[in-house]
Motif scaffolding. Structure first.
Motif, PDB file in Angstrom:
ATOM      1  N   ALA A  73       0.768  -1.131   0.076  1.00 31.47           N
ATOM      2  CA  ALA A  73       0.002   0.003  -0.128  1.00 31.47           C
ATOM      3  C   ALA A  73       0.839   1.200  -0.059  1.00 31.47           C
ATOM      4  N   ALA A  74       1.948   1.103   0.845  1.00 35.30           N
ATOM      5  CA  ALA A  74       2.753   2.438   0.854  1.00 35.30           C
ATOM      6  C   ALA A  74       3.718   2.465  -0.545  1.00 35.30           C
ATOM      7  N   LEU A  75       4.050   1.547  -1.298  1.00 34.60           N
ATOM      8  CA  LEU A  75       4.609   1.666  -2.459  1.00 34.60           C
ATOM      9  C   LEU A  75       3.451   2.243  -3.631  1.00 34.60           C
ATOM     10  N   ALA A  76       2.345   1.630  -3.254  1.00 33.12           N
ATOM     11  CA  ALA A  76       1.267   2.460  -4.384  1.00 33.12           C
ATOM     12  C   ALA A  76       1.104   3.916  -4.089  1.00 33.12           C
ATOM     13  N   LYS A  77       1.116   4.231  -3.034  1.00 32.41           N
ATOM     14  CA  LYS A  77       0.884   5.768  -2.673  1.00 32.41           C
ATOM     15  C   LYS A  77       2.158   6.403  -3.100  1.00 32.41           C
ATOM     16  N   LEU A  78       3.252   5.778  -2.898  1.00 33.46           N
ATOM     17  CA  LEU A  78       4.515   6.534  -3.492  1.00 33.46           C
ATOM     18  C   LEU A  78       4.559   6.611  -4.901  1.00 33.46           C
ATOM     19  N   ASP A  79       4.056   5.766  -5.547  1.00 31.70           N
ATOM     20  CA  ASP A  79       3.906   5.761  -6.991  1.00 31.70           C
ATOM     21  C   ASP A  79       3.125   6.725  -7.537  1.00 31.70           C
ATOM     22  N   GLU A  80       1.842   6.990  -6.617  1.00 27.67           N
ATOM     23  CA  GLU A  80       0.817   7.821  -7.077  1.00 27.67           C
ATOM     24  C   GLU A  80       1.219   9.200  -6.873  1.00 27.67           C
ATOM     25  N   ARG A  81       2.016   9.509  -5.900  1.00 28.74           N
ATOM     26  CA  ARG A  81       2.609  10.708  -5.504  1.00 28.74           C
ATOM     27  C   ARG A  81       3.640  11.176  -6.734  1.00 28.74           C
ATOM     28  N   LEU A  82       4.583  10.211  -6.968  1.00 24.79           N
ATOM     29  CA  LEU A  82       5.684  10.448  -8.160  1.00 24.79           C
ATOM     30  C   LEU A  82       4.732  10.935  -9.636  1.00 24.79           C
ATOM     31  N   TRP A  83       3.638  10.186  -9.596  1.00 26.47           N
ATOM     32  CA  TRP A  83       2.911  10.267 -11.154  1.00 26.47           C
ATOM     33  C   TRP A  83       2.209  11.892 -11.032  1.00 26.47           C
ATOM     34  N   LEU A  84       1.548  12.183  -9.832  1.00 29.52           N
ATOM     35  CA  LEU A  84       1.147  13.577  -9.579  1.00 29.52           C
ATOM     36  C   LEU A  84       1.927  14.591  -9.717  1.00 29.52           C
ATOM     37  N   ILE A  85       3.305  14.296  -9.448  1.00 31.37           N
ATOM     38  CA  ILE A  85       4.317  15.293  -9.348  1.00 31.37           C
ATOM     39  C   ILE A  85       4.753  15.578 -10.734  1.00 31.37           C
ATOM     40  N   SER A  86       4.894  14.351 -11.390  1.00 34.61           N
ATOM     41  CA  SER A  86       5.428  14.289 -12.779  1.00 34.61           C
ATOM     42  C   SER A  86       4.394  15.006 -13.759  1.00 34.61           C
ATOM     43  N   GLY A  87       3.068  15.169 -13.417  1.00 35.51           N
ATOM     44  CA  GLY A  87       2.219  15.387 -14.298  1.00 35.51           C
ATOM     45  C   GLY A  87       1.621  17.027 -13.741  1.00 35.51           C
ATOM     46  N   GLY A  88       2.542  17.355 -12.861  1.00 39.31           N
ATOM     47  CA  GLY A  88       2.193  18.786 -12.553  1.00 39.31           C
ATOM     48  C   GLY A  88       1.012  19.094 -11.353  1.00 39.31           C
ATOM     49  N   HIS A  89       0.264  17.912 -11.235  1.00 40.04           N
ATOM     50  CA  HIS A  89      -0.902  17.858 -10.160  1.00 40.04           C
ATOM     51  C   HIS A  89      -0.427  18.188  -8.493  1.00 40.04           C
ATOM     52  N   LEU A  90       0.741  18.107  -8.303  1.00 46.22           N
ATOM     53  CA  LEU A  90       1.432  18.275  -6.872  1.00 46.22           C
ATOM     54  C   LEU A  90       2.782  18.768  -6.942  1.00 46.22           C
ATOM     55  N   ASN A  91       2.911  19.505  -6.028  1.00 48.22           N
ATOM     56  CA  ASN A  91       3.951  20.158  -5.751  1.00 48.22           C
ATOM     57  C   ASN A  91       4.553  19.724  -4.424  1.00 48.22           C
ATOM     58  N   VAL A  92       5.983  19.727  -4.477  1.00 48.70           N
ATOM     59  CA  VAL A  92       6.795  19.500  -3.318  1.00 48.70           C
ATOM     60  C   VAL A  92       7.059  20.608  -2.465  1.00 48.70           C
ATOM     61  N   PRO A  93       6.433  20.616  -1.316  1.00 54.93           N
ATOM     62  CA  PRO A  93       6.624  21.854  -0.340  1.00 54.93           C
ATOM     63  C   PRO A  93       7.954  22.183   0.052  1.00 54.93           C
ATOM     64  N   GLU A  94       8.444  23.300   0.037  1.00 52.36           N
ATOM     65  CA  GLU A  94       9.809  23.753   0.422  1.00 52.36           C
ATOM     66  C   GLU A  94       9.981  23.276   1.914  1.00 52.36           C
ATOM     67  N   ASN A  95      11.312  23.235   2.433  1.00 55.93           N
ATOM     68  CA  ASN A  95      11.514  22.955   3.718  1.00 55.93           C
ATOM     69  C   ASN A  95      11.030  21.684   4.341  1.00 55.93           C
ATOM     70  N   VAL A  96      10.800  20.491   3.416  1.00 58.77           N
ATOM     71  CA  VAL A  96      10.413  19.228   3.846  1.00 58.77           C
ATOM     72  C   VAL A  96      11.387  18.183   3.634  1.00 58.77           C
ATOM     73  N   GLU A  97      11.443  17.083   4.349  1.00 63.03           N
ATOM     74  CA  GLU A  97      12.069  16.042   4.352  1.00 63.03           C
ATOM     75  C   GLU A  97      11.817  15.353   3.152  1.00 63.03           C
ATOM     76  N   LEU A  98      12.454  15.269   1.944  1.00 65.21           N
ATOM     77  CA  LEU A  98      11.983  14.749   0.544  1.00 65.21           C
ATOM     78  C   LEU A  98      11.316  13.209   0.714  1.00 65.21           C
ATOM     79  N   ALA A  99      12.205  12.505   0.982  1.00 64.82           N
ATOM     80  CA  ALA A  99      11.843  11.062   1.087  1.00 64.82           C
ATOM     81  C   ALA A  99      10.671  10.903   2.103  1.00 64.82           C
ATOM     82  N   GLN A 100      10.467  11.439   3.299  1.00 66.86           N
ATOM     83  CA  GLN A 100       9.371  11.281   4.161  1.00 66.86           C
ATOM     84  C   GLN A 100       8.235  12.009   3.466  1.00 66.86           C
ATOM     85  N   PHE A 101       8.182  12.917   2.748  1.00 69.62           N
ATOM     86  CA  PHE A 101       7.075  13.587   2.010  1.00 69.62           C
ATOM     87  C   PHE A 101       6.581  12.769   1.055  1.00 69.62           C
TER      88      PHE A 101
END
Length: 406
Positions: A37-65
């Motif tokens: 389930a965690a792997l699926a959520k990671l893949d979804e977030r990576l897909w959303l970022i690649s499509g411009g639907h999700l931005n990585v906030p500043e000042n965050v621990e990247l892997a944790q996010f």
């Protein structure tokens, strides 16, 4: 590319690359289901970022996010609305963003949007998730039950339930995405009764019932919706289309529908490469949930010359059915051309391509073809789909009773 690894102690780790860097983090669990389930959520977030639907906030621990969706700002402020404060329209918006990855067919998205309009109108698009209680849903059912459905009848329970199943599907997806705090259930809700579909009937049977009198306009429309054509009638319709067609693709398209039982959507998805040696490959979207599936249908003796001629004369292109300008035929164009060809003829009672599918299946049933073979050819998978054809083979039931009690 992301993957799971297991250390000697049995704990799962997740590994992935992002922006040229490799990351590895412990999931602190030995349960494979949670790790997947965690792997699926990671893949979804990576897909959303690649499509411009999700931005990585500043000042965050990247892997944790990326893995856990956690945003740890120095100020420790909560980012985004807490669960259950999201409005109904926002839940739909979030769901449709993820659906852009091709997980839903366009026709399914269209149906979901129809349901969305009804739900947002009656429940309120700005209504917070925390305000949607069982009493709210029962009120929605009661309001919708007063609306008019097909043929001008009150909306039946099955239609209303489909709308709420859409809401439940999206809500429970939001629960998995941690956008709401609990799963939605439709238990104990009271729906109005549904109307059973009429069994398929021949044109003669329908005209006889109408001629006997007492049929309302609603009843007449229901009867014509149950029409199937006999074999000689199919030939008559094809001859009329051949004479009156205003587009070259129409006659071969209807012929394939009549001699294979293909749905209109399957006809429009066909490619030239799908015409195999003695068989047609039909691309399905409904039979297996979440999967693209196919089925093979034999090319009959009646269909072969029609198909051969069309392959010789058709415009050039990948799709089997193209317009004169080599553009793929749309569903609206296919429907309009059919109605135009049959208008003012004795076959104007044919309402659409679905009549040819019903006629094909009915012809097989009347001839006593084994139900398993029919299922394989037309892609039926539920007993509800088969029910409307069973009356066409009464001798099977009679033989069964005679075998035991005769």
């Amino acid at each position: 590319m992301s993957s799971l690894q297991k250390d000697p102690s049995g704990n799962f780790h997740i590994c992935f690359r992002f922006q040229g860097k490799r990351f590895k983090r412990s999931l602190k669990t030995k349960l494979e289901k949670k790790a997947a389930a965690a792997l699926a959520k990671l893949d979804e977030r990576l897909w959303l970022i690649s499509g411009g639907h999700l931005n990585v906030p500043e000042n965050v621990e990247l892997a944790q996010f990326l893995i856990f969706g956690e945003v740890r700002l120095p100020s420790s402020k909560i980012v985004g609305p807490p669960p259950m404060s999201l409005a109904l329209e926002k839940l739909f918006d979030e769901y449709f963003i993820t659906a852009k990855n091709g997980s839903l067919d366009q026709s399914t998205v269209g149906t979901l949007n129809i349901h969305r309009r009804h739900l947002e109108r009656e429940l309120g698009k700005k209504t917070k998730a925390s305000q949607i209680k069982p009493s709210c849903l029962q009120g929605y059912i009661n309001k919708r039950a007063k609306s008019k459905g097909k043929f001008g009848r009150p909306l039946c329970g099955s239609t209303i339930k489909k709308e709420l199943v859409t809401l439940r599907t999206i809500w429970n997806w939001a629960f998995e995405m941690e956008l709401v705090d609990f799963k939605l259930t439709l238990k104990k809700l009271r729906f109005p009764k549904s109307f059973e579909l009429l069994p398929f009937q021949s044109r003669m049977q329908i005209e006889k019932q109408i001629a006997s009198g007492g049929c309302s306009s609603i009843r007449e429309r229901e009867l014509w919706e149950s029409l199937f054509l006999l074999k000689h009638e199919i030939q008559g319709v094809l001859e009329t289309i051949k004479q009156n067609a205003t587009a070259r693709f129409l006659y071969p398209m209807v012929a394939i529908a009549a001699f294979t039982g293909a749905r209109r959507s399957e006809l429009l998805r066909m490619k030239v490469a799908d015409v195999l040696d003695g068989r047609l490959l039909l691309r399905e979207r409904k039979r297996l949930r979440g999967e693209f599936s196919t089925r093979l249908v034999p090319i009959s003796t009646s269909l072969k010359p029609v198909l051969t001629k069309w392959l010789e004369d058709r415009p050039k292109g990948e799709m089997l059915f193209l317009t004169e300008f080599s553009k793929p035929v749309t569903k609206d164009s296919a429907h309009k051309r059919l109605k135009t060809a049959l208008k003012n003829s004795q076959w104007s009672c044919v309402k659409g391509y679905h009549v040819f599918r019903h006629s094909f299946i009915s012809a097989l049933a009347i001839e006593g073809i084994d139900q398993r073979i029919i299922d394989e050819i037309v892609g039926h998978s539920t007993d509800q789909q088969r029910q409307r054809y069973r009356h066409l083979t009464p001798e099977l039931a009679s033989n069964a009773v005679d075998h035991v009690f005769g």
